[in-house]
Design a protein around this motif. Structure first.
Motif, short mmCIF file in Angstrom:
data_model
loop_
_atom_site.label_atom_id
_atom_site.label_comp_id
_atom_site.label_asym_id
_atom_site.label_seq_id
_atom_site.Cartn_x
_atom_site.Cartn_y
_atom_site.Cartn_z
N ILE A 45 0.88 -1.17 0.00
CA ILE A 45 0.00 0.00 0.00
C ILE A 45 0.91 1.22 0.00
O ILE A 45 1.64 1.46 0.97
CB ILE A 45 -0.93 0.00 1.23
CG1 ILE A 45 -1.80 -1.25 1.22
CG2 ILE A 45 -1.79 1.27 1.25
CD1 ILE A 45 -2.56 -1.49 2.52
N HIS A 68 -1.65 -1.41 -4.14
CA HIS A 68 -2.76 -0.47 -4.02
C HIS A 68 -2.18 0.89 -3.69
O HIS A 68 -1.38 1.03 -2.76
CB HIS A 68 -3.74 -0.90 -2.92
CG HIS A 68 -4.87 0.05 -2.74
ND1 HIS A 68 -5.94 0.11 -3.61
CD2 HIS A 68 -5.10 1.01 -1.81
CE1 HIS A 68 -6.79 1.05 -3.21
NE2 HIS A 68 -6.30 1.61 -2.12
N ARG A 69 -2.59 1.90 -4.45
CA ARG A 69 -2.08 3.25 -4.23
C ARG A 69 -3.22 4.19 -3.92
O ARG A 69 -4.28 4.13 -4.54
CB ARG A 69 -1.31 3.74 -5.48
CG ARG A 69 -0.19 2.81 -5.88
CD ARG A 69 0.56 3.30 -7.09
NE ARG A 69 1.39 4.48 -6.79
CZ ARG A 69 2.44 4.85 -7.53
NH1 ARG A 69 2.78 4.15 -8.59
NH2 ARG A 69 3.13 5.92 -7.21
N ASN A 70 -3.00 5.06 -2.95
CA ASN A 70 -3.98 6.11 -2.65
C ASN A 70 -3.25 7.32 -2.08
O ASN A 70 -2.03 7.29 -1.90
CB ASN A 70 -5.06 5.59 -1.68
CG ASN A 70 -4.52 5.18 -0.33
OD1 ASN A 70 -3.62 5.82 0.23
ND2 ASN A 70 -5.05 4.10 0.23
N ASN A 73 -0.85 6.94 1.20
CA ASN A 73 -0.71 5.54 1.59
C ASN A 73 -1.47 5.19 2.88
O ASN A 73 -0.96 4.50 3.76
CB ASN A 73 0.77 5.14 1.76
CG ASN A 73 1.61 6.16 2.52
OD1 ASN A 73 2.23 7.02 1.87
ND2 ASN A 73 1.63 6.09 3.82
N VAL A 75 -4.55 3.59 5.25
CA VAL A 75 -5.55 2.54 5.42
C VAL A 75 -6.60 3.10 6.38
O VAL A 75 -6.27 3.51 7.50
CB VAL A 75 -4.94 1.26 6.02
CG1 VAL A 75 -6.03 0.25 6.36
CG2 VAL A 75 -3.94 0.65 5.05
N THR A 87 -10.01 0.96 -0.72
CA THR A 87 -8.81 0.46 -0.07
C THR A 87 -9.11 -0.80 0.73
O THR A 87 -8.36 -1.79 0.66
CB THR A 87 -8.19 1.54 0.84
OG1 THR A 87 -7.78 2.64 0.03
CG2 THR A 87 -7.00 1.01 1.61
N SER A 88 -10.20 -0.79 1.45
CA SER A 88 -10.57 -1.96 2.26
C SER A 88 -10.86 -3.17 1.37
O SER A 88 -10.53 -4.31 1.72
CB SER A 88 -11.78 -1.64 3.13
OG SER A 88 -11.51 -0.55 3.99
N TRP A 138 -10.43 12.40 3.34
CA TRP A 138 -9.54 11.24 3.37
C TRP A 138 -8.41 11.48 4.37
O TRP A 138 -8.03 10.59 5.12
CB TRP A 138 -8.98 10.99 1.97
CG TRP A 138 -8.07 9.81 1.87
CD1 TRP A 138 -6.72 9.83 1.67
CD2 TRP A 138 -8.42 8.42 1.97
NE1 TRP A 138 -6.22 8.56 1.63
CE2 TRP A 138 -7.25 7.67 1.81
CE3 TRP A 138 -9.64 7.76 2.16
CZ2 TRP A 138 -7.24 6.29 1.85
CZ3 TRP A 138 -9.63 6.38 2.20
CH2 TRP A 138 -8.44 5.65 2.05
N SER A 170 -1.79 3.55 9.54
CA SER A 170 -2.26 2.55 8.59
C SER A 170 -2.04 1.13 9.12
O SER A 170 -2.90 0.26 8.98
CB SER A 170 -1.58 2.72 7.24
OG SER A 170 -1.97 3.95 6.63
#
Length: 216
Positions: A45, A68-70, A73, A75, A87-88, A138, A170
């Motif tokens: 992540i 997975h990128r957001n 980073n 969670v 993300t989940s 976010w 996270s």
């Protein structure tokens, strides 16, 4: 969808270059991946930041990492409210379907998302405070991390510490996912926290016994 347009020519040219070289030289491997499916050992992540390229950093091949990128980073906390949680969902798929052995969260230096959270927590980013801001809401995930570093006087040092808090928050949230917690208890998965210095090329990993990030 009438607003869609063809790719810019430079991307088309790059694709043809890849197809004629990298793909052509490794065609059997790509065929195997297509036929047998993916079996990544780890999920990473990381941030959406274009400067963070985890496959290059670790010299990974196709099929090695589930990525997975957001923004920043992060969670989010575990929520089972019937909503749509990207993300989940990615974490659930990695753990339940792909059976990855490692969950890795990697933060980085000069993170724009973390910097925005820092400014928001100081009351200097009203645009992020607005309820309509997707980025602001976010980054609310990271607010508890800011509370931990608020005592640091220097802005730059506080922001750097907050970048590492984004990793720790996270990891804490990851451990609260029931299927992650179960896998941890049964020894089927391990959690790892990393921070990457973009300019210096270094990576630090979180060492729980020392309660700090240490260079690897």
């Amino acid at each position: 969808m009438h607003r869609a347009r063809p790719l810019p020519p430079y991307l088309v040219q790059r694709y043809h270059g890849w197809k004629a070289t990298t793909y052509a030289e490794n065609k059997p491997w790509y065929r195997l991946l297509a036929d047998e499916g993916q079996r990544p050992r780890a999920m990473i992540i990381s941030c959406c930041d274009s400067r963070v390229h985890v496959t290059s950093i670790f010299g990974a091949d196709q099929g090695e990492f589930f990525i997975h990128r957001n923004i920043a980073n992060l969670v989010p906390p575990y929520e089972n409210d019937g909503g749509q949680h990207g993300t989940s969902a990615a974490i659930e798929y990695a753990v339940k379907n792909l059976h990855v052995a490692h969950l890795i969260v990697m933060g980085h230096s000069n993170c724009g998302g973390v910097s925005g959270c820092h400014e928001m927590c100081l009351g200097r980013a009203p645009e992020l405070e607005d309820k309509s801001s997707f980025v602001g809401r976010w980054m609310d995930i990271l607010r508890p991390g800011y509370d931990r570093v608020a005592h640091i006087e220097d802005d730059a040092e506080r922001t750097r510490a907050l970048e590492k808090e984004s990793v720790l928050i996270s990891l804490e949230n990851l451990a609260d996912f029931p299927f992650v917690s179960e896998a941890l208890e049964e020894g089927r998965i391990t959690l790892h926290g990393l921070w990457h210095d973009i300019g210096g090329g270094g990576i630090e990993q979180y060492v729980p016994e020392a309660h700090k990030f240490v260079a690897i």
